[in-house]
Design a protein around this motif. Structure first.
Motif, PDB file in Angstrom:
ATOM      1  N   ARG A  46      15.591  51.270   4.904  1.00  0.00           N
ATOM      2  CA  ARG A  46      15.744  51.826   6.292  1.00  0.00           C
ATOM      3  C   ARG A  46      17.157  52.168   6.505  1.00  0.00           C
ATOM      4  NH1 ARG A  46      14.827  46.191   8.764  1.00  0.00           N
ATOM      5  NH2 ARG A  46      15.669  44.841   7.569  1.00  0.00           N
ATOM      6  N   TYR A  67       9.340  49.772  17.815  1.00  0.00           N
ATOM      7  CA  TYR A  67      10.049  48.664  19.009  1.00  0.00           C
ATOM      8  C   TYR A  67       9.982  49.640  20.401  1.00  0.00           C
ATOM      9  CZ  TYR A  67      12.725  45.553  15.626  1.00  0.00           C
ATOM     10  OH  TYR A  67      13.609  44.568  14.611  1.00  0.00           O
ATOM     11  N   ALA A 105      14.172  42.415   2.675  1.00  0.00           N
ATOM     12  CA  ALA A 105      12.898  42.568   3.422  1.00  0.00           C
ATOM     13  C   ALA A 105      12.991  44.156   4.020  1.00  0.00           C
ATOM     14  CB  ALA A 105      13.147  41.697   5.205  1.00  0.00           C
ATOM     15  N   HIS A 106      11.591  44.475   3.983  1.00  0.00           N
ATOM     16  CA  HIS A 106      11.491  45.650   4.606  1.00  0.00           C
ATOM     17  C   HIS A 106      11.826  46.654   3.910  1.00  0.00           C
ATOM     18  CE1 HIS A 106       9.340  43.628   7.750  1.00  0.00           C
ATOM     19  NE2 HIS A 106      10.625  43.501   8.550  1.00  0.00           N
ATOM     20  N   PHE A 149       6.821  46.071   2.682  1.00  0.00           N
ATOM     21  CA  PHE A 149       6.884  45.951   3.820  1.00  0.00           C
ATOM     22  C   PHE A 149       6.944  43.870   4.021  1.00  0.00           C
ATOM     23  CE2 PHE A 149       6.176  44.210   8.242  1.00  0.00           C
ATOM     24  CZ  PHE A 149       5.302  43.509   8.694  1.00  0.00           C
ATOM     25  N   ASP A 174       4.022  37.307  15.828  1.00  0.00           N
ATOM     26  CA  ASP A 174       3.500  37.594  14.052  1.00  0.00           C
ATOM     27  C   ASP A 174       2.424  37.353  13.244  1.00  0.00           C
ATOM     28  OD1 ASP A 174       6.528  37.659  12.071  1.00  0.00           O
ATOM     29  OD2 ASP A 174       4.981  39.477  12.590  1.00  0.00           O
ATOM     30  N   LEU A 226      18.104  36.289  15.180  1.00  0.00           N
ATOM     31  CA  LEU A 226      18.098  37.173  15.352  1.00  0.00           C
ATOM     32  C   LEU A 226      19.278  37.856  15.630  1.00  0.00           C
ATOM     33  CD1 LEU A 226      14.677  39.008  16.453  1.00  0.00           C
ATOM     34  CD2 LEU A 226      15.540  38.281  14.273  1.00  0.00           C
ATOM     35  N   ARG A 246      18.724  47.759  15.159  1.00  0.00           N
ATOM     36  CA  ARG A 246      18.318  46.526  15.797  1.00  0.00           C
ATOM     37  C   ARG A 246      17.193  47.658  16.772  1.00  0.00           C
ATOM     38  NH1 ARG A 246      14.706  42.459  13.402  1.00  0.00           N
ATOM     39  NH2 ARG A 246      17.522  41.663  13.221  1.00  0.00           N
ATOM     40  N   TRP A 255       4.478  41.749  16.609  1.00  0.00           N
ATOM     41  CA  TRP A 255       5.497  40.754  17.085  1.00  0.00           C
ATOM     42  C   TRP A 255       6.458  40.953  17.855  1.00  0.00           C
ATOM     43  CZ3 TRP A 255      11.044  41.277  15.588  1.00  0.00           C
ATOM     44  CH2 TRP A 255      11.858  40.547  15.941  1.00  0.00           C
ATOM     45  N   LYS A 287      13.672  32.483  18.070  1.00  0.00           N
ATOM     46  CA  LYS A 287      13.653  33.383  17.238  1.00  0.00           C
ATOM     47  C   LYS A 287      14.957  34.448  17.290  1.00  0.00           C
ATOM     48  CE  LYS A 287      12.259  36.151  13.057  1.00  0.00           C
ATOM     49  NZ  LYS A 287      11.143  35.874  11.822  1.00  0.00           N
ATOM     50  N   GLU A 306       3.397  47.721  15.025  1.00  0.00           N
ATOM     51  CA  GLU A 306       4.071  48.422  13.691  1.00  0.00           C
ATOM     52  C   GLU A 306       2.877  48.920  12.798  1.00  0.00           C
ATOM     53  OE1 GLU A 306       6.349  45.741  11.676  1.00  0.00           O
ATOM     54  OE2 GLU A 306       6.675  44.659  13.248  1.00  0.00           O
ATOM     55  N   VAL A 349       0.412  45.461  13.012  1.00  0.00           N
ATOM     56  CA  VAL A 349       1.593  43.981  12.927  1.00  0.00           C
ATOM     57  C   VAL A 349       1.933  44.284  14.314  1.00  0.00           C
ATOM     58  CG1 VAL A 349       3.680  43.217  12.389  1.00  0.00           C
ATOM     59  CG2 VAL A 349       2.478  44.914  10.473  1.00  0.00           C
ATOM     60  N   HIS A 368       7.872  50.189  11.567  1.00  0.00           N
ATOM     61  CA  HIS A 368       8.567  49.016  12.785  1.00  0.00           C
ATOM     62  C   HIS A 368       8.738  49.198  13.843  1.00  0.00           C
ATOM     63  CE1 HIS A 368       9.518  45.155  13.198  1.00  0.00           C
ATOM     64  NE2 HIS A 368      10.009  44.315  11.652  1.00  0.00           N
TER      65      HIS A 368
HETATM   66  O1  TA6 Z   1       7.256  42.412  11.922  1.00  0.00           O
HETATM   67  C1  TA6 Z   1       7.620  41.727  11.761  1.00  0.00           C
HETATM   68  C2  TA6 Z   1       8.551  41.306  11.452  1.00  0.00           C
HETATM   69  O2  TA6 Z   1       8.665  41.291   9.727  1.00  0.00           O
HETATM   70  C3  TA6 Z   1       9.306  39.494  11.354  1.00  0.00           C
HETATM   71  O3  TA6 Z   1       8.869  38.358  11.190  1.00  0.00           O
HETATM   72  C4  TA6 Z   1      10.568  39.645  11.692  1.00  0.00           C
HETATM   73  O4  TA6 Z   1      10.984  39.269  10.737  1.00  0.00           O
HETATM   74  C5  TA6 Z   1      10.974  40.852  11.438  1.00  0.00           C
HETATM   75  O5  TA6 Z   1      10.388  42.287  10.797  1.00  0.00           O
HETATM   76  C6  TA6 Z   1      12.358  41.891  11.727  1.00  0.00           C
HETATM   77  O6  TA6 Z   1      12.958  41.928  10.625  1.00  0.00           O
HETATM   78  P1  TA6 Z   1      14.254  42.492  10.623  1.00  0.00           P
HETATM   79  O7  TA6 Z   1      14.975  42.088   9.042  1.00  0.00           O
HETATM   80  O8  TA6 Z   1      14.210  43.847  10.610  1.00  0.00           O
HETATM   81  O9  TA6 Z   1      14.825  41.610  11.508  1.00  0.00           O
END
Ligand code: TA6
Length: 312
Positions: free
Chosen positions: A115, A185, A110-111, A86, A227, A271, A76, A261, A267, A286, A259, A183
């Motif tokens: 990764r 941070y 997701a994503h 994405f 977001d 997480l 993270r 976020w 939220k 992003e 993006v 992505h």
């Molecule tokens: O890029 C924003 C996003 O898609 C958010 O909606 C949130 O889900 C974030 O990515 C983090 O995603 P992850 O799968 O790394 O927890």
């Protein structure tokens, strides 16, 4: 090779290089590089840049204090590489989703798929006293989740700026469509001390309100969950931090979308590997190529995409 053998092999190859250390963070191997301009830590899992710091500056990237550095879970923070899609696969263009077996769509993470995979460390080179280049690669073989072979190469340039360039090569016999995002941070003094500029007047999809298309002519200040997927952004995006008294420029490479976020309070609590108050210390900006900017890659073709982060 087990972890110990892998570390030994990496030490043998790179350990004698000036400013290079091979590290083990619980189950994950990382390479740290340091030169006269900056330092960075890159994990082999996901080719994830986890830390980047200019000499005399505060860290530019944010990394969660709740990371457990376990194999198979993306850290993270830092810059996770989202490829070959994405976000939520079902929110991707049909030109991408129709390539995939419907039976597996619902189980796809997701994503994207890379990764959390172990990339190979291909090279580490001190280009000069202020610049170190690290190259990692991942040979993607055809699978039920993604039936298209590809070769991914990530070139990380650590210096007065941080360059992250993903080269995607179609090594198969069929064209494929993909989306991607870096992505990133970013590390903040406090979310209340920051604003994001450069996106004024750009259309964005508000993913928190049925993906409605909206736009604003004001700089972005963050006082709730945000977001947004901005499309076809013309200029660099800049994060102004009045407490750290710095601006971070986010310059895309072949990535027309951006993006924004921040999970905010509720939220943040849901997480993984994210402390409840961590939303006050980070924002994701992003660089991406998503939605209508889905990329078709024909056999043998390659494309470079990425981001360059700098402190203005
Ligand atoms: O890029 C924003 C996003 O898609 C958010 O909606 C949130 O889900 C974030 O990515 C983090 O995603 P992850 O799968 O790394 O927890």
């Amino acid at each position: 090779m087990n972890l110990a053998e892998k570390i030994q092999a990496l030490y043998a190859k790179y350990g004698s290089l000036k400013g290079v250390t091979i590290e083990l963070h619980k189950q994950l191997i990382a390479i740290s590089v340091k030169n006269e301009a900056a330092s960075a830590t890159i994990f082999l899992q996901g080719a994830q840049v986890a830390e980047y710091k200019r000499v005399g500056e505060r860290p530019l990237l944010w990394l969660s204090e709740a990371c457990d550095f376990k194999a198979g879970k993306s850290l993270r923070g830092g810059i996770p590489i989202c490829w070959p899609w994405f976000g939520d696969i079902t929110r991707n263009p049909t030109s991408l989703t129709q390539q995939l077996d419907e039976k597996v769509l619902a189980q796809l993470p997701a994503h994207g798929l890379v990764r959390e995979q172990d990339w190979e460390l291909d090279s580490v080179e001190r280009l000069d006293s202020e610049t170190t280049e690290v190259v990692l690669s991942l040979a993607v073989s055809s699978s039920e989740q993604w039936p298209f072979p590809a070769l991914l190469q990530l070139t990380v340039t650590v210096g007065v700026e941080l360059g992250v360039k993903l080269t995607v090569e179609n090594t198969g016999a069929e064209a494929f469509n993909f989306t991607t995002a870096f992505h990133s941070y970013l590390n903040l003094s406090s979310v209340s001390a920051c604003e994001v500029v450069g996106l004024e007047g750009c259309n964005y999809f508000d993913t928190l309100n049925e993906w409605q298309i909206r736009k604003s002519n004001l700089p972005i200040t963050i006082d709730r969950e945000i977001d947004r997927v901005y499309t076809n952004v013309a200029s660099p995006t800049v994060l102004n931090d009045s407490k750290f008294n710095r601006s971070i420029s986010v310059m895309p490479l072949n990535a027309p979308d951006l993006v924004v976020w921040n999970p905010w309070i509720n939220k943040a609590k849901r997480l993984s590997h994210f402390n409840d108050d961590a939303y006050t210390q980070m924002v994701c900006l992003e660089t991406a190529s998503v939605l209508d900017n889905v990329i078709e890659l024909t056999p043998g073709m390659r494309i470079d995409l990425g981001v360059k982060l700098s402190i203005a």
